[in-house]
Design an enzyme around this catalytic site. Structure first.
Site, mmCIF file in Angstrom:
data_model
loop_
_atom_site.group_PDB
_atom_site.id
_atom_site.type_symbol
_atom_site.label_atom_id
_atom_site.label_comp_id
_atom_site.label_asym_id
_atom_site.label_seq_id
_atom_site.Cartn_x
_atom_site.Cartn_y
_atom_site.Cartn_z
ATOM 1 C CG PHE A 198 -1.694 4.925 14.203
ATOM 2 C CD1 PHE A 198 -1.084 4.306 15.289
ATOM 3 C CD2 PHE A 198 -1.464 6.274 14.001
ATOM 4 C CE1 PHE A 198 -0.265 5.012 16.157
ATOM 5 C CE2 PHE A 198 -0.648 6.993 14.853
ATOM 6 C CZ PHE A 198 -0.039 6.363 15.930
ATOM 7 C CE LYS A 221 -8.123 -3.948 14.418
ATOM 8 N NZ LYS A 221 -7.012 -4.017 13.484
ATOM 9 C CG ASN A 277 -0.217 -0.109 2.499
ATOM 10 O OD1 ASN A 277 0.661 0.692 2.773
ATOM 11 N ND2 ASN A 277 -0.560 -1.104 3.311
HETATM 12 O O1 C5P Z 1 -8.692 -2.770 11.135
HETATM 13 P P1 C5P Z 1 -7.744 -1.753 10.682
HETATM 14 O O2 C5P Z 1 -6.728 -2.269 9.725
HETATM 15 O O3 C5P Z 1 -8.313 -0.474 10.179
HETATM 16 O O4 C5P Z 1 -6.996 -1.354 12.042
HETATM 17 C C1 C5P Z 1 -5.959 -0.471 12.044
HETATM 18 C C2 C5P Z 1 -4.959 -0.839 13.092
HETATM 19 O O5 C5P Z 1 -4.758 -2.248 13.154
HETATM 20 C C3 C5P Z 1 -3.605 -0.241 12.792
HETATM 21 O O6 C5P Z 1 -2.994 0.134 13.999
HETATM 22 C C4 C5P Z 1 -2.877 -1.381 12.113
HETATM 23 O O7 C5P Z 1 -1.494 -1.267 12.274
HETATM 24 C C5 C5P Z 1 -3.438 -2.603 12.797
HETATM 25 N N1 C5P Z 1 -3.497 -3.811 11.949
HETATM 26 C C6 C5P Z 1 -2.802 -4.941 12.323
HETATM 27 N N2 C5P Z 1 -2.846 -6.084 11.556
HETATM 28 C C7 C5P Z 1 -3.598 -6.114 10.436
HETATM 29 C C8 C5P Z 1 -4.324 -4.985 10.050
HETATM 30 C C9 C5P Z 1 -4.251 -3.836 10.837
HETATM 31 O O8 C5P Z 1 -2.105 -4.903 13.335
HETATM 32 N N3 C5P Z 1 -3.635 -7.218 9.723
#
Ligand code: C5P
Length: 407
Positions: free
Chosen positions: A324, A342, A210
């Site tokens: 974040f 979370k 990304n």
């Molecule tokens: O669910 P979402 O991706 O929007 O959540 C964002 C947060 O979750 C961020 O802090 C990101 O670093 C973390 N994240 C993670 N593992 C993933 C996806 C997101 O730790 N597979």
């Protein structure tokens, strides 16, 4: 902030290199000034390489250059631009010159020309240290507001034992930080930060990723370090240089990031998960490059492990966990739901469609969202300022927790 580091001609001059590094760790920009005597012990090249600046030696127009207006102005500019001057080691000779207002080289001229606070760390033979002239000179300097860091006792390079050893690099650095009023409110925290994107391979040459630049996570690591925390940065691929004084673990895939984060978790007291983890990975990684001629290629994707949810699941009492959320719509509702789902203490939400926010920008516009639904919108500011605001809030949560009887 800018600090001039004066190095004079004593055996301990080599320790100034370590001091320079320690000062840089806290985000200080260092201009080294060496006396002619110091050059008998260490070369300017060492300091130039470490500081990233030309080292000022001796007097005007040295090094083959004719003295000219430009070099004179450059020299005076240093006196005006610094926030502190630290001389380590300071010989009996430089101390004597300072006490009498002698200005016969650049360092002693700087001492007269600057209005910045001056700190000196003497180092010399025990007899020179105990000599009445040195004692008198130090008394004069102290009375003028110079901060003198007394030497330690011990074995001296001249073979004698007694007082005269340069005090520790840590205590000199600490005196500089105190003089500059540098915040060190995070000194008791061990902070684990993630930054940048992850990459999920499709075949040996292609991957899904990304647009994350890593800037927010690097700013968090840097701000944490500047405020005295011990910091580990787990970084996906970025084009950024690692901030000084922190441990960096470079990773590529989500699985690697997960491994590094879980390994760092036990030692950490705060987790700042700023990485933009790739949400979907190819279900299969092809061993050979997928042929261009392969028609009707369909990719089967599967979700990557949610690292943050797993961290929160393994939460220990000392942990403060910050996530974040980059969104393009329904920012705040989504963020609050995520914080609760979370199990986070706070989530930093940003609408990446806004001008001056999100990926690759040097500024960010964020709202701090708490699991109870409380929100704190912040102005548009640099990512370093956002980082400090996030850390302020995390510390406030820490204090509330301590007051409530937790860690
Ligand atoms: O669910 P979402 O991706 O929007 O959540 C964002 C947060 O979750 C961020 O802090 C990101 O670093 C973390 N994240 C993670 N593992 C993933 C996806 C997101 O730790 N597979």
């Amino acid at each position: 902030m800018r600090v001039a580091l004066g190095v004079t001609g004593g055996i301990a001059a080599y320790k100034a290199a370590e001091l320079l590094r320690t000062l840089q760790d806290r985000g200080l920009d260092i201009q080294v000034v060496m006396t002619a005597g110091a050059r008998n012990f260490v070369t300017p090249l060492t300091f130039a390489a470490l500081s990233g600046h030309k080292v000022i030696t001796g007097t005007f127009g040295e090094g083959g250059k004719e003295p000219n207006v430009e070099s004179a102005i450059e020299h005076i500019a240093v006196a005006q631009s610094i926030d502190a001057l630290v001389i380590a080691p300071a010989t009996a000779n430089v101390i004597a010159k300072m006490a009498h207002g002698v200005a016969d080289d650049f360092l002693t001229t700087l001492c007269l020309a600057t209005k910045a606070p001056i700190i000196i760390a003497p180092a010399m033979n025990v007899n020179m240290w105990e000599n009445a002239a040195t004692k008198q000179n130090l008394k004069t300097l102290r009375a003028r507001g110079v901060r003198v860091l007394d030497p330690d006792e011990g074995y001296l390079a001249c073979g004698m034992t007694g007082s005269g050893r340069l005090t520790s690099v840590e205590s000199i650095a600490q005196a500089v930080f105190e003089t500059l009023n540098l915040r060190d409110d995070l000194r008791n925290e061990t902070i684990l930060v993630s930054a940048g994107p992850t990459e999920e391979p499709l075949d040996p040459v292609r991957y899904i990723t990304n647009r994350s630049s890593g800037k927010m996570g690097y700013a968090l690591a840097e701000a944490s370090r500047r405020r005295g925390a011990s910091v580990t940065l787990v970084s996906g691929p970025t084009r950024l240089a690692a901030p000084a004084g922190i441990t960096v673990e470079n990773v590529r895939t989500t699985a690697e990031m997960r491994g590094a984060m879980l390994r760092g978790l036990d030692r950490a007291t705060m987790v700042l998960m700023a990485a933009a983890v790739v949400d979907f990975a190819p279900a299969r990684v092809e061993a050979e490059k997928i042929k261009k001629s392969e028609s009707g290629l369909r990719l089967e994707l599967q979700p990557t492990p949610d690292i943050l949810a797993e961290i929160s699941h393994r939460r220990k009492p000392q942990h403060l966990i910050v996530g974040f959320a980059a969104e393009t719509s329904h920012l705040l509702e989504n963020a609050a739901v995520k914080a609760r789902a979370k199990g986070l203490d706070m989530i930093v939400a940003n609408d990446v469609t806004q001008e001056g926010a999100g990926f690759d920008s040097d500024t960010n516009i964020v709202t701090l969202v708490f699991p109870d639904g409380q929100v704190k919108p912040l102005e548009k500011m640099s990512k370093l300022d956002v980082a400090n605001a996030v850390l302020d809030e995390a510390l406030a949560l820490r204090s509330k927790r301590v007051a409530a009887g937790g860690k």
